[in-house]
Motif scaffolding. Sequence first.
Motif, mmCIF file in Angstrom:
data_model
loop_
_atom_site.group_PDB
_atom_site.id
_atom_site.type_symbol
_atom_site.label_atom_id
_atom_site.label_comp_id
_atom_site.label_asym_id
_atom_site.label_seq_id
_atom_site.Cartn_x
_atom_site.Cartn_y
_atom_site.Cartn_z
ATOM 1 N N GLU A 328 0.946 -1.487 0.422
ATOM 2 C CA GLU A 328 0.135 0.308 -0.251
ATOM 3 C C GLU A 328 0.738 1.592 -0.235
ATOM 4 O O GLU A 328 2.088 1.410 0.850
ATOM 5 N N LEU A 329 0.385 2.082 -0.858
ATOM 6 C CA LEU A 329 1.295 3.589 -1.168
ATOM 7 C C LEU A 329 1.130 4.258 -0.032
ATOM 8 O O LEU A 329 1.862 5.098 0.564
ATOM 9 N N GLU A 330 -0.166 4.631 1.216
ATOM 10 C CA GLU A 330 -0.169 4.840 2.245
ATOM 11 C C GLU A 330 0.491 4.258 3.326
ATOM 12 O O GLU A 330 1.056 3.394 2.836
ATOM 13 N N GLU A 331 0.395 5.283 4.429
ATOM 14 C CA GLU A 331 0.921 3.997 6.059
ATOM 15 C C GLU A 331 0.168 3.754 6.610
ATOM 16 O O GLU A 331 0.497 2.806 7.448
ATOM 17 N N VAL A 332 -0.669 3.893 6.580
ATOM 18 C CA VAL A 332 -1.743 3.632 6.932
ATOM 19 C C VAL A 332 -2.961 3.233 6.668
ATOM 20 O O VAL A 332 -3.713 3.954 5.353
ATOM 21 N N PRO A 333 -4.097 1.718 6.188
ATOM 22 C CA PRO A 333 -4.771 0.619 5.752
ATOM 23 C C PRO A 333 -6.186 2.037 6.040
ATOM 24 O O PRO A 333 -6.417 2.601 7.171
ATOM 25 N N PHE A 334 -7.712 1.995 5.175
ATOM 26 C CA PHE A 334 -8.163 3.056 5.754
ATOM 27 C C PHE A 334 -7.725 4.809 6.092
ATOM 28 O O PHE A 334 -9.525 5.047 6.881
ATOM 29 N N LYS A 335 -6.469 5.264 6.123
ATOM 30 C CA LYS A 335 -6.862 6.102 6.706
ATOM 31 C C LYS A 335 -7.476 7.436 6.440
ATOM 32 O O LYS A 335 -8.118 8.901 7.382
ATOM 33 N N LYS A 336 -8.020 7.546 5.284
ATOM 34 C CA LYS A 336 -8.715 8.945 4.714
ATOM 35 C C LYS A 336 -9.733 8.721 4.901
ATOM 36 O O LYS A 336 -10.391 9.230 5.178
ATOM 37 N N PHE A 337 -10.178 7.507 4.664
ATOM 38 C CA PHE A 337 -11.851 7.185 5.229
ATOM 39 C C PHE A 337 -12.713 6.827 6.420
ATOM 40 O O PHE A 337 -12.995 7.314 7.007
ATOM 41 N N PHE A 338 -11.110 5.783 7.540
ATOM 42 C CA PHE A 338 -11.783 5.647 9.098
ATOM 43 C C PHE A 338 -10.897 6.292 10.032
ATOM 44 O O PHE A 338 -10.867 6.669 10.719
ATOM 45 N N GLY A 339 -9.906 7.204 9.074
ATOM 46 C CA GLY A 339 -9.001 7.986 10.660
ATOM 47 C C GLY A 339 -7.744 6.907 10.695
ATOM 48 O O GLY A 339 -8.166 5.565 10.554
ATOM 49 N N GLU A 340 -6.729 7.546 10.868
ATOM 50 C CA GLU A 340 -6.310 6.859 11.001
ATOM 51 C C GLU A 340 -5.788 5.357 11.933
ATOM 52 O O GLU A 340 -5.234 4.981 11.958
ATOM 53 N N ARG A 341 -6.272 6.493 14.290
ATOM 54 C CA ARG A 341 -6.328 5.393 15.290
ATOM 55 C C ARG A 341 -6.806 4.369 14.739
ATOM 56 O O ARG A 341 -6.210 2.914 14.881
ATOM 57 N N VAL A 342 -8.479 4.603 13.657
ATOM 58 C CA VAL A 342 -8.965 3.266 12.863
ATOM 59 C C VAL A 342 -8.076 2.618 12.368
ATOM 60 O O VAL A 342 -8.300 1.143 13.027
ATOM 61 N N GLY A 343 -8.016 2.853 12.059
ATOM 62 C CA GLY A 343 -6.626 1.966 10.111
ATOM 63 C C GLY A 343 -5.874 1.251 11.213
ATOM 64 O O GLY A 343 -5.364 0.177 11.040
ATOM 65 N N VAL A 500 -11.559 13.042 14.751
ATOM 66 C CA VAL A 500 -12.064 11.563 15.195
ATOM 67 C C VAL A 500 -12.284 12.125 16.750
ATOM 68 O O VAL A 500 -11.127 11.894 17.180
ATOM 69 N N VAL A 501 -14.135 11.563 17.350
ATOM 70 C CA VAL A 501 -13.667 11.541 18.668
ATOM 71 C C VAL A 501 -14.174 9.799 19.012
ATOM 72 O O VAL A 501 -14.859 9.167 18.034
ATOM 73 N N ILE A 502 -12.890 9.019 19.086
ATOM 74 C CA ILE A 502 -13.309 7.491 19.495
ATOM 75 C C ILE A 502 -14.268 7.116 21.075
ATOM 76 O O ILE A 502 -13.255 7.840 22.048
ATOM 77 N N GLN A 503 -15.018 6.447 21.368
ATOM 78 C CA GLN A 503 -15.703 6.155 22.402
ATOM 79 C C GLN A 503 -15.545 4.495 22.566
ATOM 80 O O GLN A 503 -15.670 3.902 21.526
ATOM 81 N N GLY A 504 -15.134 3.617 23.381
ATOM 82 C CA GLY A 504 -15.013 2.582 23.442
ATOM 83 C C GLY A 504 -12.989 1.933 23.640
ATOM 84 O O GLY A 504 -12.917 3.537 23.935
ATOM 85 N N ASP A 505 -12.969 1.060 22.860
ATOM 86 C CA ASP A 505 -11.550 0.262 23.288
ATOM 87 C C ASP A 505 -11.213 0.478 22.032
ATOM 88 O O ASP A 505 -11.964 -0.779 21.031
ATOM 89 N N LEU A 506 -10.459 1.022 20.995
ATOM 90 C CA LEU A 506 -9.725 0.287 19.730
ATOM 91 C C LEU A 506 -8.950 -0.944 20.054
ATOM 92 O O LEU A 506 -9.010 -1.161 18.504
ATOM 93 N N ASP A 507 -8.002 -0.777 21.291
ATOM 94 C CA ASP A 507 -7.804 -2.277 21.115
ATOM 95 C C ASP A 507 -8.297 -3.591 20.989
ATOM 96 O O ASP A 507 -8.203 -4.392 20.924
#
Length: 552
Positions: A328-343, A500-507
Amino acid sequence: MGGCFSKPKPVEVKIEVVIPEKERSKEEMSPNGKASPLIYKVNGTARHYHLEEHPIASNPYHNPKDVVEASVCHVKDLENGQMREVDLGCGKALLIKESGEFYAMGHKCPHYGAPLVKGVLSKGRVRCPWHGACFNISTGDIEDFPGLDSLPRFQVKIEKEKVYIRASKQRRTKMMAKCISLSNYNLSSTNVLIIGAGAAGLVCAETLRQEGFSDRIVMCTMDRHLPYDRPKLSKVAAVDIKNKIAVFKDGFKMEYNKLLIATGNTPKALSCKGKEVENVFNIRTPEDANRVVKLATSKNVVIVGASFLGMEVAAYLAERAHSVSLVELEEVPFKKFFGERVGRAVMKMFENHRVKFYMQTEVSELREQENKLKEVVLKSGKVLRADVCVVGIGAVPATGFLKQSGINIDSKGFIVVNKMMQTNIPGVFAAGDTVMFPLALRNNKKVNVPHWQMAHMHGRIAALNMLAHGTEISTIPYLWTAMFGKSIRYAGHGEGFDDVVIQGDLDELKFVAFYTKSDEVVAVASMNYDPIVSKVAEVLAAGRTIRKRDVE
């Protein structure tokens, strides 16, 4: 979105492709001077075709053996705004109480069987918790997509403080007008021509029939299958809008009265050295998918592009292939769509399933041995062993055949339409992945939303306006993707989000992400947090604004 390797849902096509009369008379005009597509000349006599010619019987349960009646609860068991799944003895129903009235209908979404009791009830409709389809609680009719079928509606009565449901064991059947078959016909003319047999084209055709349209509908496509889960590029070579003629690649010409262009996208191909080597795929058909699975089993797979397609393929093959590498050319999958943290959270989930990422690089060469793929060389210098390569680096609108047509196309090749899915040419409509349309959620900004659900709605709106209903599109975009048995659901349009406002636990992969632009929530995504996305979609659909401070 929705899993490119998921089992295609069978589609029953309600279009009778028959041959119309030899000469098509001009559309007759209604008293208000507008075209009335529901008036036709049959043997010299004008007739109107409406669903009222096939009225629903006052007693829909003709055979007592097909009917079941059951007491399901006490009237005080449900409060207003509550839903309950109840047992009828031979099956289940969804019981709803709203504004003091009880309603009963089918308990599962006809799209993929989601339990609607876990969905969202709001202002006379239920929204599916999985994929966002909406159903009217009074009629069972589908009001937002995906899916083609409405829900069965059951009779409810109250006796001695008990709630009874009376239901038919028969499946609900659609009221569909039938195409008129006449002895005099002309193969080269049709009232409605639909170019492309994907979701938008299919729903357009179904809606026309459901609205009582009984003239000829022709769908053309390059696909060898009846309509299923992906729109396809049609075989039309050009459109002559002045004379209302579509010209096919084999030279055949077809006259039309109304035209829908729903050709979808064409996948981008690699431009590197060795791109023609065998076992390199752009997945477009069931045959492509089946061949990839067969060739990839216990082999080395390289996927180019961390797009929805690329990531879904990687997830499906992770337990089947010997190795799966993703470039992938970007540094994180889905960065433009879901944001870096979710990606990054999604990326970690993939790495835990043995998917290896090679980020911020591209393919420079595909090497072969005996004309079959052997290695993928990256610009970083890394060489990856590869028996199969799947390319998912984006797509372009399949609109090249329209360049000289006079239909308004933007600089990226998208067809520009208004809120009624009309192009700048009278009688010509466009729908699906190939259009730019005004999105009410974003103050009617022209956007391209290549989602399965949106293509359904485009097709319906186009059909209604072919019939001069004057219906404008106002749906909320809703999509989903499934990977390793987990689903990400998404509603809204987050293009250009600034936080992006995150609620819950990404991990723990149990979270909800609110995408904001300035002070306003413009989209939401979740994993293992149902039915939050459907709840937000209902709020946005009601025209209400969610502020950033409300979700922080």
